[in-house]
Each structure stands twice: as structure tokens, then as C-alpha cells.
Design a protein around this motif. Sequence first.
Motif, PDB file in Angstrom:
ATOM      1  N   GLY A 102     -37.110  -5.792   6.666  1.00 26.77           N
ATOM      2  CA  GLY A 102     -38.511  -5.803   7.077  1.00 26.77           C
ATOM      3  C   GLY A 102     -39.163  -4.441   6.882  1.00 26.77           C
ATOM      4  O   GLY A 102     -40.307  -4.344   6.424  1.00 26.77           O
ATOM      5  N   ASP A 103     -38.431  -3.362   7.226  1.00 25.73           N
ATOM      6  CA  ASP A 103     -38.955  -2.001   7.025  1.00 25.73           C
ATOM      7  C   ASP A 103     -39.133  -1.709   5.540  1.00 25.73           C
ATOM      8  O   ASP A 103     -40.114  -1.061   5.140  1.00 25.73           O
ATOM      9  CB  ASP A 103     -38.000  -0.974   7.635  1.00 25.73           C
ATOM     10  CG  ASP A 103     -37.960  -1.050   9.152  1.00 25.73           C
ATOM     11  OD1 ASP A 103     -38.975  -1.447   9.748  1.00 25.73           O
ATOM     12  OD2 ASP A 103     -36.903  -0.731   9.737  1.00 25.73           O
ATOM     13  N   ARG A 104     -38.198  -2.180   4.732  1.00 29.01           N
ATOM     14  CA  ARG A 104     -38.285  -1.936   3.292  1.00 29.01           C
ATOM     15  C   ARG A 104     -39.457  -2.698   2.677  1.00 29.01           C
ATOM     16  O   ARG A 104     -40.151  -2.190   1.781  1.00 29.01           O
ATOM     17  CB  ARG A 104     -36.976  -2.335   2.621  1.00 29.01           C
ATOM     18  CG  ARG A 104     -35.819  -1.401   2.952  1.00 29.01           C
ATOM     19  CD  ARG A 104     -34.489  -2.013   2.556  1.00 29.01           C
ATOM     20  NE  ARG A 104     -34.469  -2.393   1.151  1.00 29.01           N
ATOM     21  CZ  ARG A 104     -33.736  -3.379   0.661  1.00 29.01           C
ATOM     22  NH1 ARG A 104     -32.977  -4.115   1.472  1.00 29.01           N
ATOM     23  NH2 ARG A 104     -33.759  -3.651  -0.623  1.00 29.01           N
ATOM     24  N   LEU A 131     -32.535   1.323   7.092  1.00 31.98           N
ATOM     25  CA  LEU A 131     -33.781   0.567   7.130  1.00 31.98           C
ATOM     26  C   LEU A 131     -33.488  -0.925   7.005  1.00 31.98           C
ATOM     27  O   LEU A 131     -32.695  -1.351   6.170  1.00 31.98           O
ATOM     28  CB  LEU A 131     -34.701   1.003   5.989  1.00 31.98           C
ATOM     29  CG  LEU A 131     -35.394   2.356   6.126  1.00 31.98           C
ATOM     30  CD1 LEU A 131     -36.220   2.635   4.880  1.00 31.98           C
ATOM     31  CD2 LEU A 131     -36.268   2.410   7.358  1.00 31.98           C
ATOM     32  N   SER A 132     -34.133  -1.711   7.847  1.00 31.49           N
ATOM     33  CA  SER A 132     -33.998  -3.162   7.752  1.00 31.49           C
ATOM     34  C   SER A 132     -34.788  -3.656   6.544  1.00 31.49           C
ATOM     35  O   SER A 132     -35.624  -2.926   5.981  1.00 31.49           O
ATOM     36  CB  SER A 132     -34.524  -3.833   9.022  1.00 31.49           C
ATOM     37  OG  SER A 132     -35.943  -3.682   9.105  1.00 31.49           O
ATOM     38  N   ASP A 134     -37.840 -11.437   8.236  1.00 34.46           N
ATOM     39  CA  ASP A 134     -37.984 -10.352   7.265  1.00 34.46           C
ATOM     40  C   ASP A 134     -37.701 -10.861   5.849  1.00 34.46           C
ATOM     41  O   ASP A 134     -38.419 -10.512   4.897  1.00 34.46           O
ATOM     42  CB  ASP A 134     -37.015  -9.214   7.597  1.00 34.46           C
ATOM     43  CG  ASP A 134     -37.410  -8.456   8.853  1.00 34.46           C
ATOM     44  OD1 ASP A 134     -38.562  -8.609   9.303  1.00 34.46           O
ATOM     45  OD2 ASP A 134     -36.559  -7.719   9.388  1.00 34.46           O
ATOM     46  N   LYS A 154     -42.246  -3.460   4.243  1.00 40.21           N
ATOM     47  CA  LYS A 154     -43.442  -2.714   4.659  1.00 40.21           C
ATOM     48  C   LYS A 154     -43.619  -1.451   3.830  1.00 40.21           C
ATOM     49  O   LYS A 154     -44.737  -1.079   3.471  1.00 40.21           O
ATOM     50  CB  LYS A 154     -43.353  -2.365   6.144  1.00 40.21           C
ATOM     51  CG  LYS A 154     -43.487  -3.551   7.078  1.00 40.21           C
ATOM     52  CD  LYS A 154     -43.349  -3.117   8.530  1.00 40.21           C
ATOM     53  CE  LYS A 154     -43.427  -4.313   9.464  1.00 40.21           C
ATOM     54  NZ  LYS A 154     -43.239  -3.920  10.893  1.00 40.21           N
ATOM     55  N   ALA A 155     -42.500  -0.794   3.535  1.00 44.57           N
ATOM     56  CA  ALA A 155     -42.575   0.448   2.759  1.00 44.57           C
ATOM     57  C   ALA A 155     -43.001   0.182   1.320  1.00 44.57           C
ATOM     58  O   ALA A 155     -43.709   0.999   0.705  1.00 44.57           O
ATOM     59  CB  ALA A 155     -41.215   1.156   2.787  1.00 44.57           C
ATOM     60  N   GLU A 156     -42.577  -0.945   0.763  1.00 41.33           N
ATOM     61  CA  GLU A 156     -42.888  -1.273  -0.628  1.00 41.33           C
ATOM     62  C   GLU A 156     -44.264  -1.905  -0.790  1.00 41.33           C
ATOM     63  O   GLU A 156     -44.836  -1.867  -1.879  1.00 41.33           O
ATOM     64  CB  GLU A 156     -41.838  -2.239  -1.183  1.00 41.33           C
ATOM     65  CG  GLU A 156     -40.547  -1.587  -1.631  1.00 41.33           C
ATOM     66  CD  GLU A 156     -40.757  -0.702  -2.848  1.00 41.33           C
ATOM     67  OE1 GLU A 156     -41.161  -1.215  -3.910  1.00 41.33           O
ATOM     68  OE2 GLU A 156     -40.529   0.509  -2.721  1.00 41.33           O
ATOM     69  N   ARG A 157     -44.783  -2.493   0.276  1.00 40.75           N
ATOM     70  CA  ARG A 157     -46.041  -3.243   0.177  1.00 40.75           C
ATOM     71  C   ARG A 157     -47.193  -2.429  -0.420  1.00 40.75           C
ATOM     72  O   ARG A 157     -47.904  -2.941  -1.312  1.00 40.75           O
ATOM     73  CB  ARG A 157     -46.412  -3.784   1.548  1.00 40.75           C
ATOM     74  CG  ARG A 157     -47.774  -4.457   1.620  1.00 40.75           C
ATOM     75  CD  ARG A 157     -47.932  -5.589   0.628  1.00 40.75           C
ATOM     76  NE  ARG A 157     -47.333  -6.828   1.059  1.00 40.75           N
ATOM     77  CZ  ARG A 157     -47.481  -7.972   0.396  1.00 40.75           C
ATOM     78  NH1 ARG A 157     -48.173  -8.018  -0.740  1.00 40.75           N
ATOM     79  NH2 ARG A 157     -46.897  -9.067   0.826  1.00 40.75           N
ATOM     80  N   GLN A 205     -40.564 -12.846   4.504  1.00 39.59           N
ATOM     81  CA  GLN A 205     -41.678 -12.002   4.082  1.00 39.59           C
ATOM     82  C   GLN A 205     -41.415 -11.406   2.701  1.00 39.59           C
ATOM     83  O   GLN A 205     -42.341 -11.246   1.893  1.00 39.59           O
ATOM     84  CB  GLN A 205     -41.916 -10.895   5.110  1.00 39.59           C
ATOM     85  CG  GLN A 205     -42.523 -11.379   6.406  1.00 39.59           C
ATOM     86  CD  GLN A 205     -43.785 -12.190   6.193  1.00 39.59           C
ATOM     87  OE1 GLN A 205     -44.731 -11.741   5.533  1.00 39.59           O
ATOM     88  NE2 GLN A 205     -43.820 -13.401   6.726  1.00 39.59           N
TER      89      GLN A 205
END
Length: 297
Positions: A28-30, A25-26, A82, A32-35, A85
Amino acid sequence: MRTLALLPALLFPAALVAQAPAPALSLGDRVKAERPAVDKLMADLHYPEALKRAESLLPPTKPAFDKTNNQTLVQSAVAYMDLCQAYRMAVETADAAGSWEKALEYAKTAKALSAESYAAIKDPFSQTMVYYTQAEARAKQVLEENDARIKDLKGKSVLDAGERQELDLALSEEKELVEDAKWVKFFQTYLDVIKRESESYDPLVKVMEEKLKGEADQVADYKAGKGDKLKWVEAVVSSPAYLEAQGDKAGKARFLYRLAVLDPESRKVQQQLDVLFGRVSAAPAKPAKPVKKGKKG
């Protein structure tokens, strides 16, 4: 078409992609997953816990910005977006948790990263856009100069070998026109987005600087202990008017968390936090002292 080394993953055969191991996972993906979890903690006013989750995403060192070619520039620009963000989420949670110094540091870091990214891609992407703009103009000129012949060829039901070659060349120019415009838009979008992102951190930095300065001024002006943060915290938390002035429960939580950062050992601040979150009952208000009546004359 005049090709450019860019996003080669799109060109990989499907079979090779299928055989490749799933990428990690990038960032950025992490993010989004944690948000959702961070947002839930923020909604529940658990600001310090939200900050810890946000900070867990921040890498110990920033990745190097690879300027080898347009492909690596794009990859690095995406990685930096990423990262920014992740820092933006850290700014939001640190501000709410009362860690204003951290929030300012994170906002400045995000601004610097975004500015570095924009500076790295500005010239090469601008030059690439010039290249594709010129290629687009040449393709358009060829098509306009041969418009009648192209229409004639397209109108024929049967073409000989020479005509088929002519039409194929014309079709390749039409494709070139579309592709060149697409790449100009692609690189311009990156420039616009990263420049806009870099500028978006200016108000975050300014807000945090103003909050810290305003607080410092209050501490400096406190008559009973000029410049003494602990005495100022003691005075502020002992005055119900200060807490009531913070408005709703979220505002009061932010206020008390800030005081807790300034004086982690303050029992009064912790007491107010416990009362706010219903962990203990508020101390009953002291009854007003009776007014003494004067003697009758």
C-alpha cells in the motif's frame, strides 16, 4: 474489559518499538509512493510507460489469506486491499495503453481478491460483532440498574474502601460500554469497506468486456477481411476520419496505442503516433485533382 487478540502492535511498549528495525514498505505504501509518477506519465499521455510502472508493483503470486484469528484476518484484509489498489492502477494504465485484455484480466483479479477477502472475514467478524453487541447491552443494563447508586457515589467527596470498589466497577462498565461500541464499529467498517470495494470492480469488468466485444464485432464485420485484425487496423489507421473521431489528443493517443497493441508491426500506426507527439511532421495533404471541364457543344 473482555479483550480480543487484535492489533497487538498498539500494545507494545514504546521502548521495544523504538528498538525494532524499521519495517519494509508495505505494498500500500509503495502504491502511494508510485502514484504521483504514474499520474504524471498518464497526464503526459505516456500510457505504456505508466503501465510498466504499475505492473512492477504486482507480485508474482498472491499472499495467502491467514484466517488464524481476528488479528491475522485484519492484517490479511488490509494486505488484500493494498493488492487490489495495485491492480486498480494496473487496470487504469492498461486501458489507456491499449492493453485491453490485460485491463480485463487485472479487473477480474482485483474483483476475485476482494471477494475472497470479504468471504474470509464475513462470518468471523459478524460473530465478533454479535459478541461485542451483547457485551455492550449487558454493560448498559448494569449501568441503568445502578444509575442512582452510581450518581450517589460520584457525588461523594470521600469514599470508603467498599464504595471505592463499587465506583471502580461502575467506571469499568462505563469504559466497557464505550469500548464495545468502538469494536462493533471497527469490524462493521471492515465488512462495509471490503464489500463495497468488491462491488466496485463489477463496472470495470463490464466496461472492458464491452470494449473488447465491440471491437471484435467491428473486426468481424469488416468486409475486406472479416475477422482479420491486421487488415482492420490497416484500414482504420489509413482513414483520417477514425482518428479525428477520437476527440482530443488523449483520446487519439488511446486509440493509436490500442491499434499498436493489435498490430505492433504497423508502420502506419507508429507514424501516426510520431505525428501526434510531434516527433515527425505530418505528411502534407495531397492537392485536390482539378475538375476536368467538359467540351463545349
